[in-house]
Design a protein around this motif. Structure first.
Motif, PDB file in Angstrom:
ATOM      1  N   PRO A  71      12.537  -3.038 -32.411  1.00  0.00           N
ATOM      2  CA  PRO A  71      11.680  -3.998 -31.378  1.00  0.00           C
ATOM      3  C   PRO A  71      12.407  -4.814 -31.040  1.00  0.00           C
ATOM      4  CG  PRO A  71      11.641  -4.855 -34.029  1.00  0.00           C
ATOM      5  CD  PRO A  71      12.161  -3.208 -33.905  1.00  0.00           C
ATOM      6  N   MET A  74      13.273  -2.027 -27.832  1.00  0.00           N
ATOM      7  CA  MET A  74      12.333  -2.096 -26.973  1.00  0.00           C
ATOM      8  C   MET A  74      11.381  -3.503 -25.617  1.00  0.00           C
ATOM      9  SD  MET A  74      10.286   0.429 -27.221  1.00  0.00           S
ATOM     10  CE  MET A  74      10.333   1.657 -28.383  1.00  0.00           C
ATOM     11  N   MET A  75      11.803  -4.127 -26.306  1.00  0.00           N
ATOM     12  CA  MET A  75      11.474  -5.314 -25.513  1.00  0.00           C
ATOM     13  C   MET A  75      12.480  -5.416 -24.045  1.00  0.00           C
ATOM     14  SD  MET A  75       8.601  -6.781 -26.769  1.00  0.00           S
ATOM     15  CE  MET A  75       7.797  -5.201 -27.105  1.00  0.00           C
ATOM     16  N   HIS A 109       2.458  -8.196 -13.108  1.00  0.00           N
ATOM     17  CA  HIS A 109       1.075  -8.769 -14.715  1.00  0.00           C
ATOM     18  C   HIS A 109       0.484  -7.708 -15.062  1.00  0.00           C
ATOM     19  CE1 HIS A 109      -1.398 -11.814 -14.608  1.00  0.00           C
ATOM     20  NE2 HIS A 109      -2.758 -10.791 -15.542  1.00  0.00           N
ATOM     21  N   GLN A 113       1.557  -8.833 -19.439  1.00  0.00           N
ATOM     22  CA  GLN A 113       0.759  -9.431 -19.967  1.00  0.00           C
ATOM     23  C   GLN A 113       0.834  -8.347 -21.411  1.00  0.00           C
ATOM     24  OE1 GLN A 113      -0.893 -12.206 -19.579  1.00  0.00           O
ATOM     25  NE2 GLN A 113      -0.196 -12.364 -18.173  1.00  0.00           N
ATOM     26  N   LYS A 118       2.496  -8.731 -27.287  1.00  0.00           N
ATOM     27  CA  LYS A 118       3.334  -7.963 -28.524  1.00  0.00           C
ATOM     28  C   LYS A 118       4.345  -9.288 -28.679  1.00  0.00           C
ATOM     29  CE  LYS A 118       4.196  -4.375 -25.972  1.00  0.00           C
ATOM     30  NZ  LYS A 118       4.855  -2.476 -25.127  1.00  0.00           N
ATOM     31  N   ILE A 122       3.761 -10.997 -32.596  1.00  0.00           N
ATOM     32  CA  ILE A 122       4.939  -9.832 -33.565  1.00  0.00           C
ATOM     33  C   ILE A 122       6.229 -10.463 -33.930  1.00  0.00           C
ATOM     34  CG2 ILE A 122       5.537  -7.323 -34.266  1.00  0.00           C
ATOM     35  CD1 ILE A 122       3.278  -6.404 -32.962  1.00  0.00           C
ATOM     36  N   MET A 126       8.062 -13.556 -36.075  1.00  0.00           N
ATOM     37  CA  MET A 126       9.374 -13.179 -36.559  1.00  0.00           C
ATOM     38  C   MET A 126      10.146 -14.213 -36.783  1.00  0.00           C
ATOM     39  SD  MET A 126      10.516  -9.455 -35.990  1.00  0.00           S
ATOM     40  CE  MET A 126       9.332  -7.901 -36.602  1.00  0.00           C
TER      41      MET A 126
ATOM     42  N   MET B   1      10.880  -1.417 -41.822  1.00  0.00           N
ATOM     43  CA  MET B   1      10.205  -1.020 -40.961  1.00  0.00           C
ATOM     44  C   MET B   1       8.985  -1.614 -41.341  1.00  0.00           C
ATOM     45  SD  MET B   1      12.771  -0.577 -37.904  1.00  0.00           S
ATOM     46  CE  MET B   1      12.345   0.380 -36.463  1.00  0.00           C
ATOM     47  N   MET B   2       8.569  -3.120 -41.704  1.00  0.00           N
ATOM     48  CA  MET B   2       7.278  -3.717 -41.546  1.00  0.00           C
ATOM     49  C   MET B   2       7.328  -4.528 -39.926  1.00  0.00           C
ATOM     50  SD  MET B   2       6.993  -4.823 -45.181  1.00  0.00           S
ATOM     51  CE  MET B   2       5.206  -6.111 -44.985  1.00  0.00           C
ATOM     52  N   GLY B   3       6.857  -4.209 -40.237  1.00  0.00           N
ATOM     53  CA  GLY B   3       5.769  -6.089 -39.206  1.00  0.00           C
ATOM     54  C   GLY B   3       6.263  -5.379 -37.347  1.00  0.00           C
ATOM     55  N   THR B   4       6.440  -4.135 -37.199  1.00  0.00           N
ATOM     56  CA  THR B   4       7.253  -3.637 -35.701  1.00  0.00           C
ATOM     57  C   THR B   4       5.863  -2.732 -35.347  1.00  0.00           C
ATOM     58  OG1 THR B   4       8.257  -1.827 -36.505  1.00  0.00           O
ATOM     59  CG2 THR B   4       9.569  -3.976 -36.396  1.00  0.00           C
ATOM     60  N   GLY B   5       5.216  -2.682 -35.918  1.00  0.00           N
ATOM     61  CA  GLY B   5       3.907  -1.875 -35.343  1.00  0.00           C
ATOM     62  C   GLY B   5       3.925  -1.420 -34.366  1.00  0.00           C
ATOM     63  N   GLY B   6       3.244  -2.983 -33.663  1.00  0.00           N
ATOM     64  CA  GLY B   6       2.609  -2.806 -31.888  1.00  0.00           C
ATOM     65  C   GLY B   6       3.744  -3.022 -31.308  1.00  0.00           C
ATOM     66  N   LEU B   7       5.103  -2.395 -31.753  1.00  0.00           N
ATOM     67  CA  LEU B   7       6.255  -2.732 -30.480  1.00  0.00           C
ATOM     68  C   LEU B   7       6.419  -1.551 -30.274  1.00  0.00           C
ATOM     69  CD1 LEU B   7       8.188  -5.943 -32.001  1.00  0.00           C
ATOM     70  CD2 LEU B   7       6.487  -5.679 -29.791  1.00  0.00           C
ATOM     71  N   SER B   8       6.476  -0.563 -30.781  1.00  0.00           N
ATOM     72  CA  SER B   8       6.619   0.822 -30.866  1.00  0.00           C
ATOM     73  C   SER B   8       6.036   1.493 -29.475  1.00  0.00           C
ATOM     74  CB  SER B   8       6.162   1.795 -31.554  1.00  0.00           C
ATOM     75  OG  SER B   8       6.985   3.178 -31.416  1.00  0.00           O
ATOM     76  N   LEU B   9       5.949   1.904 -28.526  1.00  0.00           N
ATOM     77  CA  LEU B   9       5.761   2.388 -27.124  1.00  0.00           C
ATOM     78  C   LEU B   9       5.337   3.931 -27.732  1.00  0.00           C
ATOM     79  CD1 LEU B   9       8.099   1.414 -24.902  1.00  0.00           C
ATOM     80  CD2 LEU B   9       5.506   0.663 -24.804  1.00  0.00           C
ATOM     81  N   VAL B  78      -1.859  -1.349 -28.536  1.00  0.00           N
ATOM     82  CA  VAL B  78      -1.768  -2.089 -27.544  1.00  0.00           C
ATOM     83  C   VAL B  78      -2.205  -3.794 -28.054  1.00  0.00           C
ATOM     84  CG1 VAL B  78      -1.157  -3.069 -25.005  1.00  0.00           C
ATOM     85  CG2 VAL B  78      -1.556  -0.719 -25.315  1.00  0.00           C
ATOM     86  N   ARG B 143      -3.710  -6.471 -36.303  1.00  0.00           N
ATOM     87  CA  ARG B 143      -3.732  -7.446 -36.484  1.00  0.00           C
ATOM     88  C   ARG B 143      -4.034  -7.366 -34.826  1.00  0.00           C
ATOM     89  NH1 ARG B 143       1.752  -7.851 -37.923  1.00  0.00           N
ATOM     90  NH2 ARG B 143       1.768  -5.930 -36.583  1.00  0.00           N
ATOM     91  N   MET B 212      -6.074 -12.564 -20.131  1.00  0.00           N
ATOM     92  CA  MET B 212      -5.158 -11.479 -19.566  1.00  0.00           C
ATOM     93  C   MET B 212      -5.328 -11.855 -18.341  1.00  0.00           C
ATOM     94  SD  MET B 212      -4.456  -8.660 -22.143  1.00  0.00           S
ATOM     95  CE  MET B 212      -3.061  -8.365 -22.680  1.00  0.00           C
ATOM     96  N   PHE B 337       2.354   3.256 -16.402  1.00  0.00           N
ATOM     97  CA  PHE B 337       2.705   3.587 -17.225  1.00  0.00           C
ATOM     98  C   PHE B 337       3.017   4.343 -17.981  1.00  0.00           C
ATOM     99  CE2 PHE B 337       2.907   2.571 -22.111  1.00  0.00           C
ATOM    100  CZ  PHE B 337       3.582   1.426 -21.731  1.00  0.00           C
ATOM    101  N   HIS B 341       7.380   5.545 -17.673  1.00  0.00           N
ATOM    102  CA  HIS B 341       8.553   6.515 -19.031  1.00  0.00           C
ATOM    103  C   HIS B 341       9.225   7.084 -18.983  1.00  0.00           C
ATOM    104  CE1 HIS B 341       8.061   3.307 -21.761  1.00  0.00           C
ATOM    105  NE2 HIS B 341       6.754   2.466 -21.687  1.00  0.00           N
TER     106      HIS B 341
END
Lengths: 145, 432
Positions: A71, A74-75, A109, A113, A118, A122, A126, B1-9, B78, B143, B212, B337, B341
């Protein structure tokens, strides 16, 4: 001063949001001198924030929980995307191209956001959990950065 | 890899999944506008006119249903760290079934006959079912911002009930089953659809997106926590009372919910006013018009205005306008986006990816908003001045046509750049 990493970093996110909004206000007033100043301040705040994470927070987190390298990697990649948009923005400010400035800021922006949500949802929790013992030390270093 | 769910693109679905929902949806709003232009004032005589029923379902399922399903497939990974399982399969099936279902159901209601009616309703219901089950799995795992999640979960529940009630009504129309006073069941179906599914989804999206997008203050905490469950329970109580004939209880609970939405709209308008980002972008204009329409609908209900007025304000004012405005942001951002990538994957840094401002013209988006506003005003006026019905239909069709053309423009730019970026081998990017 706060004694929580998450709060400290989240506050810094909000500071960057406010600075981006200030750039947009300068554009809508058509004040290019003001915009140049605002743009510099905003870019510095954002890049400094990335540096704090990449040089202090992420390495500390990875040191105590190696699986966090996924992670945080990724960031860091997303920081790269935002860095290149910041560059594009300062070119547009230099060229006094209002439409390009607004379009780039809009993209930046939204990217900021979804990146921040993220981190705040998360990654920071952590870090709080895994770095509890070192919190005062890390906060001092973050504030000094 | 717990808790990393939302970070993966990689969790974001391939762009063509939401894009096909977004590019099909405006066709249904165009169809609704053309239907109105063709049938004219007769369509607006009452909500029971075949044309009115058809137009309602073209907008509610074909336009609104498609955009909302497409956006949710995209949004959940997301905002909630919860990818929808088998997203490509779910997306393809939902898109096909809803498209066929909306067309068949509308045609059937407009007078195309019972076979079209039940086949259309069946396809639409199956489409929502195929969508709601994996969505529920994702929402249970999700979450993230509790306010948004709560509203999305309650909205999904309301959708399921709306569909169930809709199927029941089709069965009644076909003479397969009988219910006492079927108009009360129609009211309940409409209440679950408009207040539950559309209303709560708007609330959930507003809570997430306004702070946001525009850097506004957050919605008040009690509203984030209690509004959605209170509305859900309220609709449950009110519709049960309504069907059982306890008119006073039903009316007063529906009244309380209406008051709640009125308050929500006022708070939203106030937050928009206190935003830090000064730009009056077309998305914001649509939020504005939609919240004013919502206030208008609540007032119309309080003063016992004709149901067609409430329907027009909610379906066109909120239901057609707001999603159009959101698409002005969503599709360009997704495009940027995904292109970014591809660029990272291909290493083609000599190419500069177009930013959002050059993907979709803000000026044309403002024209779209102007046409939409004209359609809304004409439509409301046509309830008293019938001769305005046809121009209103034409304006509605034109507004949605401009939306479609703008979205096609974004999709074409995507294709052009994706092709340019393909010239080097791609490895790590998300599938597109």
């Amino acid at each position: 001063m706060t004694d929580s990493i998450a709060t400290y970093m989240t506050d810094d996110h909000q500071r960057c949001d406010h600075l981006l909004a200030a750039c947009e206000r300068a554009i809508s007033n058509g004040n290019w001198t003001r915009l140049a100043e605002q743009a510099t301040e905003f870019s510095k705040a954002l890049i400094d924030h990335f540096d704090m994470e990449e040089q202090i927070l992420f390495p500390e987190l990875v040191a105590v929980s190696p699986w966090a390298s996924g992670p945080t990697g990724m960031m860091t990649m997303e920081h790269g995307q935002m860095r290149s948009l910041v560059e594009e923005f300062s070119e547009a400010v230099g060229a006094q191209d209002a439409d390009a400035c607004l379009g780039i800021l809009e993209t930046l922006h939204l990217l900021i956001q979804q990146h921040n949500s993220k981190e705040e949802g998360i990654l920071y929790p952590m870090a709080e959990e895994n770095l509890a013992d070192q919190t005062p030390d890390i906060l001092t270093r973050l504030q000094a950065a | 890899m717990m808790g990393t769910g939302g970070l993966s693109l990689d969790q974001a679905p391939p762009i063509d999944v939401p894009a096909r929902f977004f590019l099909t949806a405006p066709l249904f709003a165009i169809a609704a506008g053309l239907l109105l232009a063709w049938q004219g004032p007769t369509l607006l005589i009452s909500r029971w006119m075949p044309g009115a029923l058809a137009a309602t379902h073209l907008i509610a399922i074909g336009y609104l249903g498609l955009i909302m399903c497409g956006a949710l497939l995209q949004m959940l990974p997301v905002v909630a760290g919860a990818p929808v399982p088998a997203v490509r399969l779910v997306g393809t099936a939902t898109h096909l079934l809803l498209t066929l279902g909306a067309a068949g159901l509308a045609w059937g209601l407009a007078g195309g006959g019972p076979t079209l009616l039940w086949m259309g309703a069946g396809a639409a219901a199956l489409g929502f079912l195929v969508f709601v089950v994996p969505l529920a799995i994702a929402l249970v795992r999700a979450r993230g911002a509790p306010g948004t999640l709560l509203a999305l979960r309650t909205a999904a529940l309301a959708l399921a009930l709306t569909v169930a009630l809709g199927l029941l009504l089709v069965a009644v129309l076909q003479g397969w089953i009988r219910v006492a006073e079927h108009t009360r069941w129609v009211d309940t179906h409409a209440a679950w659809g408009l207040m539950g599914w559309v209303g709560l989804l708007v609330v959930g999206v507003a809570i997430q997106v306004l702070p946001m997008f525009y850097v506004t203050p957050a919605f008040p905490a009690p509203m984030r926590r209690w509004f959605a469950p209170a509305v859900l329970v309220g609709i449950g109580v009110a519709s049960a009372a309504w069907i059982l004939g306890a008119d006073l209880v039903g009316q007063s609970v529906f009244g309380a919910i209406t008051l709640g939405f009125f308050g929500f709209a006022l708070i939203t308008l106030r937050l928009i006013k206190r935003r830090e980002r000064p730009r009056l972008d077309p998305t914001l204009l649509h939020w504005w018009a939609a919240m004013l329409s919502l206030c208008g609908a609540a007032l119309a209900w309080a003063f016992a205005a004709p149901p067609t007025l409430i329907g027009v304000l909610l379906l066109v004012g909120v239901g057609v306008g707001l999603p159009a405005g959101m698409l002005f942001k969503i599709l360009p951002f997704l495009t940027w986006f995904h292109l970014q990538h591809r660029q990272l994957a291909s290493g083609r840094f000599d190419l500069r990816i177009p930013h959002m401002g050059s993907l979709l013209s803000t000026r044309w988006a403002r024209v779209q908003f102007g046409l939409h506003l004209a359609a809304l005003v004409l439509l409301v006026c046509s309830l008293w001045v019938p001769v305005l019905a046809r121009p209103a239909g034409i304006a509605l069709a034109l507004a949605s046509l401009v939306l479609l053309v703008l979205l096609i423009g974004v999709a074409r730019t995507y294709r052009r750049f994706a092709a340019l970026l393909r010239s080097a081998p791609s490895k790590a990017g998300p599938q597109t």
